[in-house]
Design a protein around this motif. Structure first.
Motif, PDB file in Angstrom:
ATOM      1  N   GLU A   1       0.812  -1.411  -0.062  1.00  9.52           N
ATOM      2  CA  GLU A   1       0.095  -0.148   0.113  1.00  9.52           C
ATOM      3  C   GLU A   1       0.828   1.174   0.056  1.00  9.52           C
ATOM      4  N   LEU A   2       1.973   1.180   0.588  1.00 11.93           N
ATOM      5  CA  LEU A   2       2.735   2.435   0.738  1.00 11.93           C
ATOM      6  C   LEU A   2       3.504   2.610  -0.664  1.00 11.93           C
ATOM      7  N   THR A   3       3.924   1.354  -1.293  1.00 10.64           N
ATOM      8  CA  THR A   3       4.313   1.609  -2.804  1.00 10.64           C
ATOM      9  C   THR A   3       3.158   2.237  -3.592  1.00 10.64           C
ATOM     10  N   ALA A   4       2.003   1.728  -3.472  1.00 16.11           N
ATOM     11  CA  ALA A   4       0.808   2.245  -4.258  1.00 16.11           C
ATOM     12  C   ALA A   4       0.657   3.600  -4.297  1.00 16.11           C
ATOM     13  N   GLN A   5       0.946   4.232  -2.962  1.00 17.13           N
ATOM     14  CA  GLN A   5       0.746   5.399  -2.785  1.00 17.13           C
ATOM     15  C   GLN A   5       1.505   6.154  -3.360  1.00 17.13           C
ATOM     16  N   LEU A   6       2.810   5.824  -3.345  1.00 21.48           N
ATOM     17  CA  LEU A   6       3.971   6.524  -4.214  1.00 21.48           C
ATOM     18  C   LEU A   6       3.896   6.690  -5.610  1.00 21.48           C
ATOM     19  N   SER A   7       3.428   5.276  -6.116  1.00 22.81           N
ATOM     20  CA  SER A   7       3.500   5.278  -7.702  1.00 22.81           C
ATOM     21  C   SER A   7       2.182   6.141  -8.166  1.00 22.81           C
ATOM     22  N   SER A   8       1.270   6.212  -7.333  1.00 22.57           N
ATOM     23  CA  SER A   8      -0.017   7.012  -7.853  1.00 22.57           C
ATOM     24  C   SER A   8       0.290   8.296  -8.064  1.00 22.57           C
ATOM     25  N   LEU A   9       1.359   8.979  -7.624  1.00 19.96           N
ATOM     26  CA  LEU A   9       1.655  10.275  -7.983  1.00 19.96           C
ATOM     27  C   LEU A   9       2.011  10.530  -9.463  1.00 19.96           C
ATOM     28  N   PHE A  10       2.341   9.492 -10.171  1.00 20.23           N
ATOM     29  CA  PHE A  10       2.800   9.397 -11.529  1.00 20.23           C
ATOM     30  C   PHE A  10       1.622   9.413 -12.512  1.00 20.23           C
ATOM     31  N   ALA A  11       0.260   9.146 -11.661  1.00 18.30           N
ATOM     32  CA  ALA A  11      -0.610   9.061 -12.592  1.00 18.30           C
ATOM     33  C   ALA A  11      -1.240  10.218 -13.380  1.00 18.30           C
ATOM     34  N   ARG A  12      -1.700  10.245 -14.714  1.00 19.04           N
ATOM     35  CA  ARG A  12      -2.056  11.400 -15.312  1.00 19.04           C
ATOM     36  C   ARG A  12      -3.206  12.167 -14.902  1.00 19.04           C
ATOM     37  N   ASP A  13      -4.173  11.531 -14.165  1.00 15.73           N
ATOM     38  CA  ASP A  13      -5.352  12.039 -13.847  1.00 15.73           C
ATOM     39  C   ASP A  13      -5.420  12.340 -12.402  1.00 15.73           C
ATOM     40  N   ARG A  14      -4.314  12.289 -11.877  1.00 16.88           N
ATOM     41  CA  ARG A  14      -4.361  12.642 -10.295  1.00 16.88           C
ATOM     42  C   ARG A  14      -3.974  14.249 -10.220  1.00 16.88           C
ATOM     43  N   LEU A  15      -5.052  15.005  -9.512  1.00 17.90           N
ATOM     44  CA  LEU A  15      -5.026  16.378  -9.345  1.00 17.90           C
ATOM     45  C   LEU A  15      -3.899  16.967  -8.663  1.00 17.90           C
ATOM     46  N   ASP A  16      -3.608  16.065  -7.849  1.00 17.21           N
ATOM     47  CA  ASP A  16      -2.216  16.393  -6.845  1.00 17.21           C
ATOM     48  C   ASP A  16      -0.815  15.682  -7.257  1.00 17.21           C
ATOM     49  N   GLY A  17      -0.778  15.407  -8.554  1.00 16.49           N
ATOM     50  CA  GLY A  17       0.342  14.510  -8.709  1.00 16.49           C
ATOM     51  C   GLY A  17       1.435  15.393  -9.662  1.00 16.49           C
ATOM     52  N   LEU A  18       2.591  14.669 -10.205  1.00 15.19           N
ATOM     53  CA  LEU A  18       3.423  15.463 -10.617  1.00 15.19           C
ATOM     54  C   LEU A  18       2.894  15.885 -11.943  1.00 15.19           C
ATOM     55  N   LEU A  19       2.072  15.637 -12.865  1.00  8.33           N
ATOM     56  CA  LEU A  19       1.560  16.231 -13.961  1.00  8.33           C
ATOM     57  C   LEU A  19       0.856  17.387 -13.820  1.00  8.33           C
ATOM     58  N   ALA A  20       0.158  17.105 -12.417  1.00 10.50           N
ATOM     59  CA  ALA A  20      -0.782  18.312 -12.254  1.00 10.50           C
ATOM     60  C   ALA A  20       0.354  19.442 -11.852  1.00 10.50           C
ATOM     61  N   VAL A  21       1.380  19.296 -11.039  1.00 13.51           N
ATOM     62  CA  VAL A  21       2.276  20.436 -10.623  1.00 13.51           C
ATOM     63  C   VAL A  21       2.877  21.105 -12.045  1.00 13.51           C
ATOM     64  N   MET A  22       3.140  20.099 -13.092  1.00 13.88           N
ATOM     65  CA  MET A  22       3.511  20.801 -14.148  1.00 13.88           C
ATOM     66  C   MET A  22       2.877  21.458 -15.121  1.00 13.88           C
ATOM     67  N   GLN A  23       1.523  21.107 -15.052  1.00 13.22           N
ATOM     68  CA  GLN A  23       0.436  21.774 -15.797  1.00 13.22           C
ATOM     69  C   GLN A  23       0.235  23.110 -15.144  1.00 13.22           C
ATOM     70  N   SER A  24       0.442  23.112 -13.875  1.00 16.11           N
ATOM     71  CA  SER A  24       0.237  24.656 -13.056  1.00 16.11           C
ATOM     72  C   SER A  24       1.311  25.400 -13.610  1.00 16.11           C
ATOM     73  N   LEU A  25       2.456  24.845 -13.561  1.00 17.44           N
ATOM     74  CA  LEU A  25       3.726  25.496 -13.877  1.00 17.44           C
ATOM     75  C   LEU A  25       3.558  26.054 -15.306  1.00 17.44           C
ATOM     76  N   ILE A  26       3.190  25.189 -16.218  1.00 19.56           N
ATOM     77  CA  ILE A  26       3.148  25.774 -17.811  1.00 19.56           C
ATOM     78  C   ILE A  26       2.114  27.057 -17.805  1.00 19.56           C
ATOM     79  N   MET A  27       0.990  26.710 -16.929  1.00 19.03           N
ATOM     80  CA  MET A  27      -0.318  27.565 -17.178  1.00 19.03           C
ATOM     81  C   MET A  27       0.285  28.914 -16.664  1.00 19.03           C
ATOM     82  N   ASN A  28       1.058  29.109 -15.563  1.00 22.72           N
ATOM     83  CA  ASN A  28       1.743  30.380 -15.155  1.00 22.72           C
ATOM     84  C   ASN A  28       2.566  30.770 -16.036  1.00 22.72           C
TER      85      ASN A  28
END
Length: 826
Positions: A570-597
């Motif tokens: 479960e610990l590994t799953a929570q960490l891996s989910s940060l790479f999911a494209r549809d996660r609003l608090d994941g890595l891609l969401a941070v990148m999209q906020s960076l690009i938007m600004n």
């Protein structure tokens, strides 16, 4: 031995192209002309492999310019290597017709928003005007009687069945393609400079110099008039075109929220206070421009119409002109020209018919499949009848018969063709041209060339700029050398200046949050890089608790949640989910906020920065969400390197002004907040961390080598607290961030110099720095490494003060909250 790319045979290419070309072609009748021979001679000398590489380079140049850079969209247009060479004599006739067309349309606007003689005399039917959604009653008498309504007109041109150039549409919203023209020319000059030098052509810079002068009011309020280009926001499909053009013309890119109406004028909200706006180049749909008098549901600029009405703003073009864009005047251009200008129409319009007249309706219904239908009550929604289903066609016929006055029909032009280089051969594509004409006192100025668009379906080109297209640069032969840039040698004295220009509050807000999201992305990737190897080695449940602090920090860095667990899976799953494209608090969401600004302040960054941003976005979009730990760690290394490159580029290329200062404040504020949160996780919430976790903390903060030089291999919590919290000489420590933030805050613009003492931001920074400098390190933790209550209180207090600092900066510089005034006794 290296095999050379064999040159192409022009004869073979020409013969193959002749077999494919249909109708009128722009090249074949002029194939023997010197100009075409020079261009195609260079072209065939290159070889197919070289041409393929140059084509790829051209598209890369567009992406670097940011023309199509959007995480939500693919590139919507490309540029062909071959330019469109237009015969000078034919262009001279076209220039005369375009100038006449602008003068005519301006005169029509002057009448329908003024005395309305065209209605009184029956030349234009009233229903054509008053049922048109683009005709705005609040704009009646908006300008003085003899004013020019159309300072700038874009005109869409194609060939009719007789081979003549004719206009099938008009564009009054500036820039509407001018930025694309510039981008195409710049890309061609950079990728194939040899061909550009080989052909002596008329340059675009002269037109844009005239445009700069036209935007300066005759009686500006200051010696340096403030001019803005008004756009909607970064989500607008043409936003980057607007940013590119504003940067080229050296004018401010503004949104409606950047402006306010006060004392009869429009003012730009800047960090230095309110600055009066002298002129506005408007790229905002008419109905959205002023929520006070037009559409109240949108955020335009309240008071815009009143400011124009009072003569305090030069607007290019004022609201109301989009009546022209609806196509309502196309059926009446000949009679209007004879009546208003007493001249014959030089540039014919595409055959068009208002269905409110019975004979016109009958003609439209008879040749319906050859028509594009305009709905006057819903402008911009064009229906190409040949492309709709049988049931949709029947429904359209019912609507036309039921309410014919609502509709206008325009006949589809057959268009001419041009060669494009595709799949190692010359292919035939239909082509249209959008060019621009600018009002001048002596003689209107026409852009030498324009935006040429190619497509394999002629009808698609006649439905606006929304469809994907292949662009071409348009070349007109010149007999003299011309300036290729607005920058030129100054032969007179120049007043030296180090002013960086005005910084709108909205821009400062985006820069501040770009700094924060940039640092957040960096720290998230560093936390993942440190946590992944640890998690992959967990095999026992009792080991989970020792790794939980780092995993929790990684999961919550962007506002996410973490679920406490004893399960390694479960610990590994929570960490891996940060790479999911549809996660609003994941890595891609941070990148999209960076690009938007970053997108919202496109004009402030160099081409190199956008090149790195593009690579960063590509790296995250192709991130290996599954696979070996080492593969994922290498991918994180690439992201961290690219993010660090952005930080370095901005520090190397941006002047030390408020622009860089707000981004720097955002970055170091975020680093201080997140570092404090990480220390609280590791040393307060989950005390007695193991050596592996403390080493991971040091690796994440990139201070492991510094720690080893001081303490060798002995890992102790109090030493790490000192290094990452209090040591002002460590670039990753909270203490260093606070010293840097204090220096930057002290250089922010004065909000009100009449108030005594420090402002709210300065007081917060004094308290933060003093709090850290007065810490009793021995009281924070025992010699055995057990944290005291004071450590938790200290870290909590630091986070509170940093959050208050963010709020204070927002209220003072982004929201323009009223500054409290001292009470004066009377």
């Amino acid at each position: 031995m290296i095999q050379q790319d064999a040159p192409l045979s022009l004869d073979n290419l020409t013969q193959a192209y002749r077999r494919r070309a249909k109708g009128m072609d722009e090249w074949l009748p002029h194939a023997e002309d010197d100009s075409w021979s020079d261009v195609l001679g260079w072209f065939t000398d290159q070889g197919s492999d070289t041409l393929a590489g140059l084509t790829a380079d051209l598209q890369h140049q567009l992406r670097e310019h940011g023309a199509t850079f959007d995480p939500q969209r693919q590139q919507s247009r490309t540029v062909d290597l071959l330019p469109w060479l237009i015969d000078p004599a034919e262009w001279q006739h076209l220039e005369a017709g375009l100038g006449q067309r602008r003068r005519l349309l301006s005169a029509v606007l002057r009448d329908i928003y003024g005395p309305q003689e065209l209605l009184k005399q029956g030349i234009l039917p009233p229903e054509l005007i008053f049922r048109n959604a683009n005709y705005l009653l609040p704009c009646h008498h908006l300008l003085p009687e003899e004013s020019e309504w159309l300072l700038l007109l874009g005109c869409d041109i194609g060939r009719d069945s007789a081979g003549r150039f004719c206009a099938y549409g008009d564009c009054t919203l500036a820039p509407g393609g001018m930025g694309y023209v510039l981008e195409n020319r710049v890309a061609i000059n950079q990728v194939i400079p040899e061909l550009s030098r080989r052909f002596q052509k008329r340059q675009l810079a002269t037109f844009f110099k005239h445009l700069q002068k036209a935007l300066v009011p005759q009686m500006p309020y200051s010696s340096e008039p403030l001019i803005g280009l008004m756009t909607r926001n970064y989500r607008d499909r043409q936003y980057f075109e607007h940013a590119f053009l504003a940067n080229y013309l050296d004018i401010a890119l503004v949104h409606g929220a950047d402006l306010m109406y006060k004392e009869g004028r429009l003012w730009l909200k800047t960090l230095s206070g309110l600055q009066p706006l002298d002129a506005l180049m408007r790229y905002m749909p008419d109905a959205l421009s002023d929520p006070l008098e037009l559409d109240a549901s949108v955020a335009g600029s309240p008071g815009l119409l009143q400011c124009i009405r009072q003569g305090n703003l030069l607007c290019c073009n004022p609201p109301g002109v989009a009546f022209i864009d609806s196509g309502a005047l196309l059926p009446y251009m000949d009679i209007l020209c004879e009546h208003l200008l007493e001249e014959e129409l030089l540039l014919p319009s595409a055959p068009a018919f208002w269905c409110g007249e019975e004979k016109h309706l009958a003609r439209v219904l008879k040749k319906l499949d050859e028509m594009i239908i305009h709905d006057l009550e819903r402008p911009g929604e064009l229906i190409a009848v040949a492309q709709i289903s049988r049931s949709e066609r029947d429904a359209l016929v019912e609507r036309l018969n039921a309410d014919p006055q609502r509709y206008l029909a325009r006949q589809i032009l057959p268009l001419s063709t041009l060669p494009v280089w595709q799949q190692n051969e010359l292919q035939s594509r239909s082509v249209v041209l959008r060019t621009f004409v600018l009002s001048q006192e002596q003689k209107d100025v026409v852009m030498p060339g324009g935006l040429a668009r190619c497509h394999d379906q002629p009808v698609q080109l006649q439905l606006g700029l929304e469809a994907n297209f292949m662009a071409k640069d348009v070349w007109l032969q010149s007999q003299t050398d011309q300036h290729i840039s607005l920058l030129h040698s100054a032969l007179t004295s120049v007043r030296l200046s180090r002013k960086a220009g005005l910084l709108p509050s909205r821009v400062a807000d985006h820069l501040f949050w770009m700094g924060r999201y940039s640092e957040r992305l960096n720290l998230a990737c560093r936390a993942l890089r440190a946590a992944l190897p640890l998690v992959s080695t967990v095999v026992k449940e009792e080991q989970v608790a020792t790794l939980t602090p780092m995993v929790e920090f990684a999961c919550t860095i962007n506002g996410g949640t973490f679920t406490t667990t004893d399960s390694p899976d479960e610990l590994t799953a929570q960490l891996s989910s940060l790479f999911a494209r549809d996660r609003l608090d994941g890595l891609l969401a941070v990148m999209q906020s960076l690009i938007m600004n970053a997108q919202s302040v496109r004009e402030f960054f160099s081409e190199d920065t956008w090149h790195v941003l593009e690579r960063l976005q590509h790296a995250l979009n192709n991130f290996p969400a599954q696979g070996s730990t080492s593969r994922m760690v290498r991918a994180l290394d690439d992201v961290i390197l690219l993010q660090s490159a952005i930080y370095g580029l901005n520090n190397e290329t941006m002047s030390r002004t408020q622009t860089l200062r707000f981004m720097d404040i955002g970055q170091h504020l975020e680093r201080a907040m997140q570092t404090t949160a990480m220390l609280e996780n590791v040393f307060v919430k989950y005390p007695t961390p193991p050596a592996s976790l403390m080493e991971a903390v040091l690796r994440m903060a990139d201070t492991l080598m510094t720690y080893r030089r001081r303490y060798r291999t002995e890992l102790h919590p109090i030493a790490i607290i000192d290094l990452l919290l209090l040591d002002e000489g460590t670039p990753r420590s909270v203490g260093y961030q606070c010293i840097r933030l204090k220096r930057q805050v002290n250089h922010l613009p004065d909000r009100d110099s009449t108030l005594p003492g420090l402002n709210a931001e300065q007081r917060l920074m004094v308290e933060l720095v003093a709090l850290l400098q007065l810490v009793d390190l021995d009281a924070l933790m025992s010699e055995a490494g057990k944290p005291s209550e004071q450590l938790g209180d200290l870290l909590g207090r630091i986070q509170t003060l940093l959050s208050q600092l963010s709020d204070a900066i927002t209220l003072a510089y982004f929201n323009h909250a009223d500054i409290p005034k001292p009470i004066v006794r009377i």
